[in-house]
Each structure stands twice: as structure tokens, then as C-alpha cells.
Design a protein around this motif. Structure first.
Motif, short mmCIF file in Angstrom:
data_model
loop_
_atom_site.label_atom_id
_atom_site.label_comp_id
_atom_site.label_asym_id
_atom_site.label_seq_id
_atom_site.Cartn_x
_atom_site.Cartn_y
_atom_site.Cartn_z
N PRO A 58 0.87 -1.33 0.03
CA PRO A 58 -0.13 -0.10 0.09
C PRO A 58 0.80 1.33 0.01
O PRO A 58 1.84 1.20 0.55
CB PRO A 58 -0.91 -0.13 1.41
CG PRO A 58 0.10 -0.98 2.11
CD PRO A 58 0.72 -1.91 1.04
N ASN A 59 0.37 2.13 -0.54
CA ASN A 59 0.99 3.66 -0.66
C ASN A 59 0.92 4.14 0.86
O ASN A 59 -0.10 3.95 1.63
CB ASN A 59 0.88 4.29 -1.85
CG ASN A 59 -0.38 4.67 -2.10
OD1 ASN A 59 -1.31 5.07 -1.03
ND2 ASN A 59 -0.99 5.22 -3.05
N LYS A 60 1.72 5.17 0.99
CA LYS A 60 1.58 5.86 2.22
C LYS A 60 0.34 6.75 2.58
O LYS A 60 -0.25 6.77 3.60
CB LYS A 60 2.69 6.85 2.56
CG LYS A 60 4.34 6.22 2.80
CD LYS A 60 5.18 7.17 3.15
CE LYS A 60 6.62 6.65 3.27
NZ LYS A 60 7.15 6.33 2.30
N ASN A 88 -2.88 10.56 -3.11
CA ASN A 88 -1.20 10.29 -3.03
C ASN A 88 -0.61 11.64 -3.13
O ASN A 88 0.38 11.60 -2.35
CB ASN A 88 -0.96 9.34 -4.35
CG ASN A 88 0.41 9.06 -4.28
OD1 ASN A 88 1.11 7.96 -3.47
ND2 ASN A 88 1.11 9.71 -5.01
N ASN A 89 -0.62 12.20 -4.06
CA ASN A 89 0.10 13.65 -4.34
C ASN A 89 -0.21 14.44 -3.09
O ASN A 89 0.70 15.19 -2.73
CB ASN A 89 -0.35 14.18 -5.86
CG ASN A 89 -0.14 13.61 -6.78
OD1 ASN A 89 0.69 12.47 -6.65
ND2 ASN A 89 -0.57 14.26 -7.87
N ASN A 90 -1.33 14.60 -2.42
CA ASN A 90 -1.72 15.63 -1.49
C ASN A 90 -1.20 14.81 0.03
O ASN A 90 -1.33 15.52 1.05
CB ASN A 90 -3.18 15.85 -1.63
CG ASN A 90 -3.40 16.39 -2.67
OD1 ASN A 90 -2.77 17.37 -3.36
ND2 ASN A 90 -4.80 16.60 -3.27
N ASP A 91 -0.87 13.63 0.06
CA ASP A 91 -0.32 13.16 1.40
C ASP A 91 1.04 13.89 1.61
O ASP A 91 1.73 13.86 0.99
CB ASP A 91 -0.12 11.62 1.15
CG ASP A 91 0.30 11.05 2.49
OD1 ASP A 91 -0.54 10.96 3.42
OD2 ASP A 91 1.45 10.75 2.54
N SER A 92 0.82 14.46 2.92
CA SER A 92 2.02 15.52 3.09
C SER A 92 3.29 14.96 3.39
O SER A 92 4.51 15.32 2.93
CB SER A 92 1.78 16.17 4.55
OG SER A 92 0.63 16.88 4.36
N GLU A 151 9.00 7.80 -4.15
CA GLU A 151 7.36 7.90 -4.30
C GLU A 151 7.00 7.93 -5.76
O GLU A 151 7.81 8.52 -6.63
CB GLU A 151 7.10 9.15 -3.47
CG GLU A 151 7.50 8.94 -1.85
CD GLU A 151 6.45 7.85 -1.23
OE1 GLU A 151 5.67 7.30 -1.62
OE2 GLU A 151 6.80 7.67 0.05
N TYR A 152 5.56 7.82 -6.04
CA TYR A 152 5.14 7.72 -7.16
C TYR A 152 4.51 9.27 -7.20
O TYR A 152 3.88 9.63 -6.18
CB TYR A 152 3.93 6.82 -7.31
CG TYR A 152 4.66 5.58 -7.90
CD1 TYR A 152 4.70 5.18 -9.37
CD2 TYR A 152 5.06 4.70 -7.13
CE1 TYR A 152 5.46 4.00 -9.63
CE2 TYR A 152 5.42 3.45 -7.29
CZ TYR A 152 5.86 3.14 -8.73
OH TYR A 152 6.43 1.80 -9.02
N TRP A 153 4.26 9.87 -8.16
CA TRP A 153 3.40 11.37 -8.32
C TRP A 153 2.90 11.20 -9.68
O TRP A 153 3.26 10.68 -10.93
CB TRP A 153 4.51 12.38 -8.23
CG TRP A 153 3.85 13.80 -8.14
CD1 TRP A 153 3.30 14.44 -9.20
CD2 TRP A 153 3.61 14.36 -7.03
NE1 TRP A 153 2.83 15.60 -8.50
CE2 TRP A 153 3.06 15.54 -7.11
CE3 TRP A 153 3.81 13.85 -5.61
CZ2 TRP A 153 2.70 16.62 -6.25
CZ3 TRP A 153 3.53 14.77 -4.67
CH2 TRP A 153 2.82 16.17 -4.90
#
Length: 651
Positions: A327-329, A579-583, A603-605
Motif C-alpha cells: 500500500p502507498n503511504k 497520493n499527491n496531497n499526502d504530506s 514515491e510515485y507522483w
């Protein structure tokens, strides 16, 4: 008893040329159905084909999860897993070939079986109509997944020969019609209840009704997206599916089939969520709408389960595991902050485990995000006589030990009597900011590591398939392809769209109530504050709630790809922008850019590393990724389709 000669031509085998599956699963020799037992053996072989690497035993849930938008894997575009996560699936992607080939391999054997049983030369035996119904049910399931992943596909419904190897792509509507025909024709001859054992994973009438409800629900969601003006649904889906009707038409039909499931009264939620995903083999459950029997035994005509091998952390069991799909963060942080003490968290995610060495547990504890490891010096004082005749003095004895620091969330004290995480520490508990973390956590997770300190444990792991009942890459757990919780949530969606919000809330609360009273895998507690029962929601709010609840309840199972795409690309964009907005993700990603780290553990963006992408860029990226590319192997073996005119959009 007369012989029925069943030959599968070599041309069809080319469809599966990239597969490394056991050839015994392919019906390519003369078969004599001299009894119910011999026919059952052939049918068992078809079920076994659904539990091989290219199918439900690994690749279908793996690529569905990787392409869902809530997953992370090594960032290396030569790695075929990363192509699914990043939205850059190649037409030469090996997993794409294997999944396609495995589904068609099962369909081919279903066709042969159905044709053999319906032949005038076939003698009668007990249960033949039921077996044919099972084969049609399985063929419908395979086409359902082909439709979800690739849209309109070649329809193969009879045994292949030299005259019918080259088949054009069917339209979306033609594939839908075939799926509906298979399931509706199967219903009269399916059993009243599901069974395991001599008839492994045999579906019942309600299983087919539930799948029909799912298909019409999916079509309703797609049509709803068009009615909302979704770019993909208006500009691309409408071209591929000009027969599309109103969403209300599909939702009403989904309700008809769903109500038939309820009237059959054969399914129910397993009382404890942990019973499903606690690591032990569950032979049967009333929650199984469709389950595939899998064992570790690959020396006979049975399937297997390699999901533990794929999803679980390395060195966490006596068998092999690689944790290549994580899972991504952002999804972890959102779920942990949203559901807080929900016991499903302890089964869905893994962040700490006992390390196994040479097949046996050690005293070491391994840790992944959001846990961190540090070295701690312990000091004890010992009386020591420095000079004879003088009184003793205390000197320090320093020992060093390794310590796992608890999660971001477990270390936050709460003054809220309901057990909520205190907002005193987080502006948004679902999205912790680096400034809200202590320095140890910031250093561990908010900075891309240098090449000599990259660590795959900087991301958590999926936990649903983690088990000690494994040997090598094979685990002993069955494959829960379709659960009753899935059905309840999709029926809640259907009822909500039809204006029956109260009924919809009741279905959702059944799932939430089961979760709230389940046993937490870590603490052993059975009474929890979360997930809280819902009430008083309007249609729009409930629609969004169900969308997100499905992502969590069914995380890392079989339909993540479908769930994040079914309402159109704007809803999928929201998932990717989470995903992008996760600090923490953003801080780590930008630290890597600033320091020139464009390599494997990062990380992916979205989309494709473009910051501040406009709507046109998003629309192109998302529209392309609504489907996977038709594999190149199909174009090289099927002269009736062209790689230029019959490929999916954007490939």
C-alpha cells in the motif's frame, strides 16, 4: 459409453505461450466421460485453471491492486509491476500476457467441456446439467474480468479449430450479452447452495444472481458517469458502447437480481472479519459468494495460492514471500486516520512481524512504515571498589539495544473519551504533516534515502494473505473472489442511486457492525469505537462514503481496478491526487527531486511525475488507463484483429 474426441489445436495454445502453467490443466487429448466421476474430474481441472499464476491465484488480484491507485511498488519502469502502479503498462508487459492467456485458457476448457456434454454422442450421467451450468458460470466470470480489464474482447464460445482461430474483437455490448447469457442459462441447473469438497467451489443459483447484480451495478455506475459529464464516459466510453442506456435502467435491473440473492437466503457475513484473513485455511463460509479452492499441492490437478508470496513481507513465514505489492503511504494514512481503532486495519496492513530464518522464527522483530528502528543505550549502575579499604562507588554500565518505535498513531495520546486521535496533534488525522511528527519519524519517512540506504520497508505491506500455512511460494488458503460484504456494499450503492437511502444505509451498517465487533489481530480486543455506524446521510454523501468504504473493506482483493474506475475518471483522479496531497509522500518525493534521486525506492507522483498538470493532461492519462492494452501476443496469433485499429485507446 462412446468416446468424445476433444482436440485443442496448437494455434489456440499460442494464446498461452507465455504461461508457465502445468499442461495437465489443458484438455488436449481424448476424454471419455464414462461416469459422473470422470466428468467431475474434468470439471475440477477447469476450476484448477482459475487457481494458477496467471489467474486468481496471483496475477488478477496483483495487477488489479497495483493499478488501483492505492498501491506502491519498486519505482523502476523496467519492472512490470511498476508499469501498473504508474499507469504505463506496455503492450509487451508479461503479466498482461499471462492474465489474458490464463482467462482464455479457462474459457477454452469450458467450451470443450460444454460441447462434450451437449454432444449427441454424450451419454447421460447424474449431475450433467449441473456441471454444464458450472462451466457456463465460470466462463461468464472469466469474460467478466476480461471485460473489466480490456473492454470488448474476442468471444470464443465453441471449441477452437482451424476455421475459427481468427476471431475479431467483439463490442462491449456483445461481451456483456455473452456474460448475461452464461449466468442466466446457468441459474436453473445450479444447486440451491454452494459446496466444497467433491464439487470444489461449486457456485449456487444465488452466486449467479449476485454476479448479475454486480455486472448491472457496474454498467449503472459507468452510465452515471456519462450522465455527470465525465470526460472519459462522454468522449470514449460512448464510442465503445453506443448501446449504453440510462443508469437508472441498469440500477433497477441490478436490484432485481440483488433481491433474488436476498430471497435465496444462502449468504451471510462471517461474524468475525479475522476469521477470513487471520492466516488460517477457511474451508467454507457463508460469506463466500464465489470462492476457489486452493491448496499447496501442485503435484495433482489442483490449483494453488501464491498471494502470500506476492503480498506479504519478506522473511515473515516458513515459506517464501517478497512483498512486491504494497500500500502507498497515502492510502495507509487515510485509512488509519479514518478508521482509527477499526480491527480491519490489523488484517489489512502489516507493519511489524517476527523475522524467520531458515524456516523458523527468530527473536528479531522486523518493522515497516510507520514504525522506525533506533538504537537505545541503557545504563545501569554497579557498585565497584576502586581502591582497597575504600567504600564502593557506582560506575555506569552501558548496554545497547535495538528498539522499534511505535507507529505515528499509537504514540499520540488522546484526551477524547470516544477514543479518537486528538486533533491537538494533527490538523487532519488522515494526513499527518511532517511538522507534526517527531524528528525521528521525519528523518525516516519524509526524505528520500541516499542510494546506500534505500529501504523497501519505508512503505507498509498488505496483510490479508499473510500466513504461516505455506511452503515455498504456495499457501493453503482459499481464494475469496467474491464476498458477501462486497455484494452488500454494491447493493447499498444500487439502492442509494434508486433513492432508497435508508435501505442503503442498512446494508452498509451490516458491514460496519461486523467490523466493529471483530477481533483485533494485534490487541485481541473485540469492542471498538470504529467503524462508527452511519445515519442521516443524503444521497451524494452516501455515494462517496460507499466508494471509500469499498476501497478499505475490499483492499488488495480482486476488484480494486474496477472500483476506482467505475464512476469515471474524475473519481479516479481523486484517488490519485490523494497520493499527491499526502504530506509525508509529498515531502519525501520533493526531497528526492531536490537531491537528484530518480531511482528505485521513491514515491510515485501522478500523472507521470507532472506537477500542476492541467485537465487536458489528466484527462489523457486517465482515459488511457481505464483499460489495459490488448496484449501483443493476441495480435500475433489472431489475424482477425489489428494492433493499429483494434488496440485500446492510447496504446
Amino acid at each position: 459409453m462412446k468416446k468424445i474426441s476433444l482436440c485443442l489445436l496448437s494455434g489456440l495454445l499460442l494464446l498461452s505461450s507465455c504461461l508457465d502453467e502445468d499442461p495437465r490443466y489443458t484438455t488436449n487429448e481424448e476424454i471419455v466421460y464414462s461416469s459422473q466421476a470422470s466428468a467431475q474430474m474434468a470439471l475440477n481441472g477447469i476450476y484448477a485453471l482459475m487457481a494458477i499464476q496467471g489467474s486468481f491465484a496471483q496475477l488478477l488480484p496483483e495487477i488489479s491492486t497495483e493499478a488501483s491507485g492505492v498501491n506502491w511498488t519498486t519505482y523502476l519502469m523496467s519492472d512490470i509491476r511498476a508499469q501498473y502502479v504508474d499507469g504505463q503498462v506496455s503492450t509487451d508487459n508479461e503479466f498482461n500476457d499471462r492474465a489474458w492467456g490464463a482467462l482464455y485458457q479457462t474459457i477454452s476448457n469450458c467450451n470443450i467441456f460444454i460441447n462434450a456434454c451437449n454432444s449427441e454422442e454424450s451419454s447421460d450421467f447424474d449431475g450433467k446439467a449441473n456441471m454444464v451450468a458450472q462451466a457456463k458460470f465460470m466462463r461468464g466470470v472469466c469474460y467478466f474480468y476480461l471485460y473489466n480489464y480490456w473492454g470488448g474482447v474476442p468471444l470464443r464460445t465453441v471449441p477452437s479449430n482451424s476455421d475459427n482461430l481468427n476471431i475479431p474483437r467483439a463490442t462491449r455490448q456483445q461481451v456483456i450479452d455473452q456474460i448475461v447469457a452464461d449466468w442466466t442459462q446457468a441459474i436453473p441447473d445450479l444447486d440451491e447452495e454452494s459446496a466444497l469438497g467433491s464439487n470444489p467451489t461449486a457456485p449456487c443459483k444465488a452466486s449467479a444472481y449476485a454476479y448479475l447484480a454486480k455486472l448491472y451495478w457496474l454498467m449503472g455506475c459507468n452510465a452515471w458517469a456519462k450522465e455527470q459529464g465525465d470526460y472519459w464516459a462522454v468522449n470514449q466510453l460512448s464510442k465503445e458502447w453506443p448501446e449504453m442506456q440510462s443508469s437508472n435502467t441498469y440500477f433497477r435491473q441490478a436490484k432485481v437480481y440483488g433481491d433474488s440473492v436476498f430471497s435465496q437466503n444462502v449468504f451471510a457475513l462471517e461474524p468475525n472479519f479475522g476469521t477470513l484473513f487471520g492466516g488460517n485455511r477457511l474451508a467454507f463460509s457463508d460469506e463466500f459468494v464465489f470462492v476457489i479452492d486452493a491448496t499447496m499441492n501442485t503435484t495433482e490437478n489442483v490449483g494453488y495460492n501464491s498471494l502470500h508470496w506476492t503480498f506479504s513481507p519478506q522473511n515473515c513465514s516458513p515459506g517464501e514471500s517478497w512483498g512486491r505489492t504494497q500500500p502507498n503511504k497515502a492510502f495507509y494514512n487515510w485509512a488509519r486516520g479514518t478508521y482509527q481503532d477499526d480491527p480491519r486495519l490489523s488484517y489489512t496492513f502489516v507493519s511489524k512481524w517476527t523475522r524467520y530464518r531458515d524456516g523458523s522464527p527468530s527473536s528479531e522483530i522486523e518493522a515497516a512504515y510507520p514504525y522506525v528502528e533506533r538504537t537505545v543505550n541503557d545504563t545501569t549502575w554497579k557498585d565497584t571498589v576502586l581502591r582497597p579499604g575504600r567504600p564502593p562507588v557506582q560506575i555506569p554500565i552501558v548496554t545497547t539495544r535495538r528498539e522499534i518505535v511505535d507507529s505515528i498513531y499509537y504514540t499520540i495520546p488522546s484526551t477524547n473519551p470516544a477514543g479518537d486521535y486528538s486533533n491537538e496533534f494533527f490538523a487532519d488525522v488522515r494526513n499527518p504533516k511532517p511538522s507534526e511528527l517527531d524528528s525521528l519519524l521525519r528523518d525516516a519517512f519524509c526524505r528520500t534515502k541516499s542510494p546506500d540506504s534505500w529501504n523497501i520497508n519505508d512503505w507498509p505491506y498488505w496483510g490479508k494473505y499473510m500466513t504461516l500455512n505455506c511452503s515455498g511460494r504456495y499457501a493453503d488458503n482459499n481464494l475469496y473472489v467474491y464476498r458477501y460484504a462486497d455484494f452488500l456494499l454494491l447493493m447499498a450503492d444500487v439502492e442509494n442511486e434508486l433513492g432508497n437511502t435508508g435501505t442503503a444505509i442498512g446494508y452498509v451498517n451490516q458491514v460496519l457492525d461486523r467490523a466493529r465487533t471483530s477481533t483485533d489481530k494485534i490487541t485481541g480486543t473485540t469492542s471498538h469505537t470504529y467503524p462508527k455506524a452511519i445515519s442521516g446521510m443524503g444521497q451524494s454523501e452516501l455515494r462517496e462514503y460507499i466508494f471509500n468504504e469499498r476501497l478499505f473493506e475490499l483492499a488488495a482483493e480482486f476488484d480494486g481496478f474496477m472500483d476506482t474506475r467505475r464512476r469515471g475518471i474524475e473519481w479516479r483522479r481523486d484517488v490519485l491526487e490523494r497520493n499527491n496531497n499526502d504530506s509525508i509522500t509529498s515531502a519525501c518525493y520533493h526531497y528526492g527531486l531536490e537531491n537528484g534521486y530518480q531511482a528505485r525506492w521513491r514515491e510515485y507522483w501522478y500523472p507521470l511525475d507532472q506537477e500542476n498538470a492541467g485537465d487536458a493532461t489528466w484527462n489523457e492519462f486517465l482515459t488511457k488507463n481505464q483499460l489495459f492494452p490488448i496484449p501483443r501476443v493476441e495480435f500475433t496469433t489472431n489475424e482477425a484483429i489489428s494492433s493499429t485499429s483494434n488496440q485500446n485507446y492510447g496504446y
